[in-house]
Design a protein around this motif. Structure first.
Motif, PDB file in Angstrom:
ATOM      1  N   MET A  27     -16.611 -34.025  28.105  1.00 41.79           N
ATOM      2  CA  MET A  27     -17.877 -33.643  27.520  1.00 41.79           C
ATOM      3  C   MET A  27     -18.065 -32.145  27.707  1.00 41.79           C
ATOM      4  N   SER A  28     -18.464 -31.481  26.646  1.00 41.39           N
ATOM      5  CA  SER A  28     -18.697 -30.043  26.747  1.00 41.39           C
ATOM      6  C   SER A  28     -20.182 -29.784  26.963  1.00 41.39           C
ATOM      7  N   THR A  29     -20.479 -28.763  27.743  1.00 41.95           N
ATOM      8  CA  THR A  29     -21.866 -28.392  27.966  1.00 41.95           C
ATOM      9  C   THR A  29     -22.109 -27.061  27.275  1.00 41.95           C
ATOM     10  N   ILE A  30     -23.291 -26.910  26.742  1.00 41.41           N
ATOM     11  CA  ILE A  30     -23.661 -25.689  26.043  1.00 41.41           C
ATOM     12  C   ILE A  30     -24.629 -24.923  26.932  1.00 41.41           C
ATOM     13  N   GLU A  31     -24.271 -23.713  27.286  1.00 40.52           N
ATOM     14  CA  GLU A  31     -25.106 -22.882  28.151  1.00 40.52           C
ATOM     15  C   GLU A  31     -25.815 -21.821  27.311  1.00 40.52           C
ATOM     16  N   PHE A  32     -27.070 -21.560  27.636  1.00 39.55           N
ATOM     17  CA  PHE A  32     -27.811 -20.487  26.988  1.00 39.55           C
ATOM     18  C   PHE A  32     -27.482 -19.166  27.675  1.00 39.55           C
ATOM     19  N   THR A  33     -27.491 -18.090  26.894  1.00 37.85           N
ATOM     20  CA  THR A  33     -27.340 -16.764  27.486  1.00 37.85           C
ATOM     21  C   THR A  33     -28.664 -16.392  28.162  1.00 37.85           C
ATOM     22  N   PRO A  39     -27.037 -38.516  23.488  1.00 43.60           N
ATOM     23  CA  PRO A  39     -25.802 -39.027  24.100  1.00 43.60           C
ATOM     24  C   PRO A  39     -24.654 -38.039  23.902  1.00 43.60           C
ATOM     25  N   ALA A  40     -23.749 -37.990  24.861  1.00 41.18           N
ATOM     26  CA  ALA A  40     -22.631 -37.052  24.809  1.00 41.18           C
ATOM     27  C   ALA A  40     -21.812 -37.234  23.543  1.00 41.18           C
ATOM     28  N   GLU A  90     -19.896 -34.772  18.234  1.00 43.49           N
ATOM     29  CA  GLU A  90     -19.684 -34.890  16.798  1.00 43.49           C
ATOM     30  C   GLU A  90     -20.330 -33.765  15.996  1.00 43.49           C
ATOM     31  N   ILE A  91     -21.170 -32.975  16.622  1.00 43.16           N
ATOM     32  CA  ILE A  91     -21.851 -31.884  15.925  1.00 43.16           C
ATOM     33  C   ILE A  91     -20.874 -30.725  15.767  1.00 43.16           C
ATOM     34  N   ASN A 143     -25.136 -23.893  12.192  1.00 46.20           N
ATOM     35  CA  ASN A 143     -25.416 -24.790  11.075  1.00 46.20           C
ATOM     36  C   ASN A 143     -24.852 -26.187  11.282  1.00 46.20           C
ATOM     37  N   GLY A 144     -24.499 -26.526  12.513  1.00 45.14           N
ATOM     38  CA  GLY A 144     -23.853 -27.802  12.786  1.00 45.14           C
ATOM     39  C   GLY A 144     -24.645 -29.007  12.319  1.00 45.14           C
ATOM     40  N   LEU A 145     -25.922 -29.066  12.679  1.00 46.61           N
ATOM     41  CA  LEU A 145     -26.739 -30.208  12.276  1.00 46.61           C
ATOM     42  C   LEU A 145     -26.972 -30.230  10.776  1.00 46.61           C
ATOM     43  N   SER A 146     -27.163 -29.061  10.187  1.00 47.34           N
ATOM     44  CA  SER A 146     -27.345 -28.998   8.731  1.00 47.34           C
ATOM     45  C   SER A 146     -26.102 -29.500   8.016  1.00 47.34           C
ATOM     46  N   ARG A 147     -24.946 -29.140   8.554  1.00 46.17           N
ATOM     47  CA  ARG A 147     -23.672 -29.554   7.948  1.00 46.17           C
ATOM     48  C   ARG A 147     -23.557 -31.081   7.946  1.00 46.17           C
ATOM     49  N   ILE A 148     -23.955 -31.717   9.037  1.00 50.75           N
ATOM     50  CA  ILE A 148     -23.916 -33.183   9.109  1.00 50.75           C
ATOM     51  C   ILE A 148     -24.819 -33.791   8.040  1.00 50.75           C
ATOM     52  N   ALA A 149     -26.037 -33.268   7.914  1.00 50.13           N
ATOM     53  CA  ALA A 149     -26.976 -33.789   6.930  1.00 50.13           C
ATOM     54  C   ALA A 149     -26.454 -33.578   5.508  1.00 50.13           C
ATOM     55  N   GLN A 150     -25.882 -32.407   5.248  1.00 49.15           N
ATOM     56  CA  GLN A 150     -25.336 -32.135   3.916  1.00 49.15           C
ATOM     57  C   GLN A 150     -24.147 -33.039   3.615  1.00 49.15           C
ATOM     58  N   ASP A 151     -23.278 -33.246   4.596  1.00 53.60           N
ATOM     59  CA  ASP A 151     -22.128 -34.137   4.406  1.00 53.60           C
ATOM     60  C   ASP A 151     -22.584 -35.547   4.069  1.00 53.60           C
ATOM     61  N   ARG A 152     -23.610 -36.018   4.773  1.00 57.17           N
ATOM     62  CA  ARG A 152     -24.133 -37.364   4.510  1.00 57.17           C
ATOM     63  C   ARG A 152     -24.715 -37.443   3.095  1.00 57.17           C
ATOM     64  N   PHE A 153     -25.390 -36.406   2.665  1.00 59.61           N
ATOM     65  CA  PHE A 153     -26.003 -36.351   1.341  1.00 59.61           C
ATOM     66  C   PHE A 153     -24.916 -36.389   0.263  1.00 59.61           C
ATOM     67  N   VAL A 154     -23.872 -35.569   0.437  1.00 59.97           N
ATOM     68  CA  VAL A 154     -22.772 -35.509  -0.529  1.00 59.97           C
ATOM     69  C   VAL A 154     -21.990 -36.832  -0.536  1.00 59.97           C
ATOM     70  N   ALA A 155     -21.805 -37.427   0.646  1.00 58.58           N
ATOM     71  CA  ALA A 155     -21.080 -38.705   0.741  1.00 58.58           C
ATOM     72  C   ALA A 155     -21.819 -39.814   0.006  1.00 58.58           C
ATOM     73  N   ALA A 156     -23.137 -39.680  -0.128  1.00 56.12           N
ATOM     74  CA  ALA A 156     -23.934 -40.678  -0.856  1.00 56.12           C
ATOM     75  C   ALA A 156     -23.854 -40.463  -2.359  1.00 56.12           C
ATOM     76  N   GLY A 157     -23.020 -39.506  -2.797  1.00 52.39           N
ATOM     77  CA  GLY A 157     -22.835 -39.260  -4.220  1.00 52.39           C
ATOM     78  C   GLY A 157     -23.854 -38.317  -4.826  1.00 52.39           C
ATOM     79  N   LYS A 158     -24.611 -37.653  -3.986  1.00 48.47           N
ATOM     80  CA  LYS A 158     -25.634 -36.724  -4.477  1.00 48.47           C
ATOM     81  C   LYS A 158     -25.079 -35.306  -4.494  1.00 48.47           C
ATOM     82  N   LYS A 159     -25.753 -34.424  -5.236  1.00 49.18           N
ATOM     83  CA  LYS A 159     -25.307 -33.044  -5.371  1.00 49.18           C
ATOM     84  C   LYS A 159     -26.295 -32.113  -4.670  1.00 49.18           C
ATOM     85  N   LEU A 160     -25.751 -31.156  -3.938  1.00 50.90           N
ATOM     86  CA  LEU A 160     -26.606 -30.178  -3.261  1.00 50.90           C
ATOM     87  C   LEU A 160     -27.181 -29.189  -4.266  1.00 50.90           C
TER      88      LEU A 160
END
Length: 95
Positions: free
Chosen positions: A1-7, A35-36, A41-42, A47-64
Motif C-alpha cells: 500500500m502506498s501512502t501519500i504525504e502532503f508537502t 480502503p487501500a 486504483e486511482i 486528475n486521477g479521480l476525474s479520469r476514473i469518472a470519464q473512463d466509466r462514462f466512455v465505457a457506458a457508450g457515452k461521448k465526452l
C-alpha cells in the motif's frame, strides 16, 4: 500500500483554509477512510479521480463533451500560461 504525504506548503495551506472556513471545528473522524484497494486504483496525478469518472462514462457508450475532452487531454493547472496568452490575444475556446 502506498501512502501519500502532503508537502509542508500543502499542510500550511490546508490548515489555513480549514481555520478560515470553519472546517477546523468539524471532527475529522466523521470522514471514513478510503480502503487501500480503492486508493491503489486511482491513477496518479491531480486528475486521477476525474479520469476514473470519464473512463466509466466512455465505457457506458457515452461521448465526452469538448470541455471534458480538454480536461482529459491537459491538466488545468498546467495550462495557466496558455490561458493567460489566449486572454491577452482575445482568443476564446472553440465550441
Amino acid at each position: 500500500m502506498s501512502t501519500i504525504e502532503f508537502t509542508e506548503e500543502q499542510k500550511n495551506y490546508l490548515q489555513g483554509f480549514a481555520a478560515g472556513s470553519g472546517l477546523a471545528r468539524i471532527p475529522l473522524n466523521v470522514i471514513p477512510a478510503a480502503p487501500a484497494k480503492v486508493l491503489e486504483e486511482i491513477p496518479a496525478g491531480p486528475n486521477g479521480l476525474s479520469r476514473i469518472a470519464q473512463d466509466r462514462f466512455v465505457a457506458a457508450g457515452k461521448k465526452l463533451v469538448p470541455e471534458e475532452q480538454a480536461k482529459r487531454n491537459k491538466n488545468g493547472l498546467d495550462i495557466w500560461d496558455e490561458m493567460i496568452a489566449h486572454a491577452r490575444d482575445g482568443r476564446y475556446p472553440k465550441g
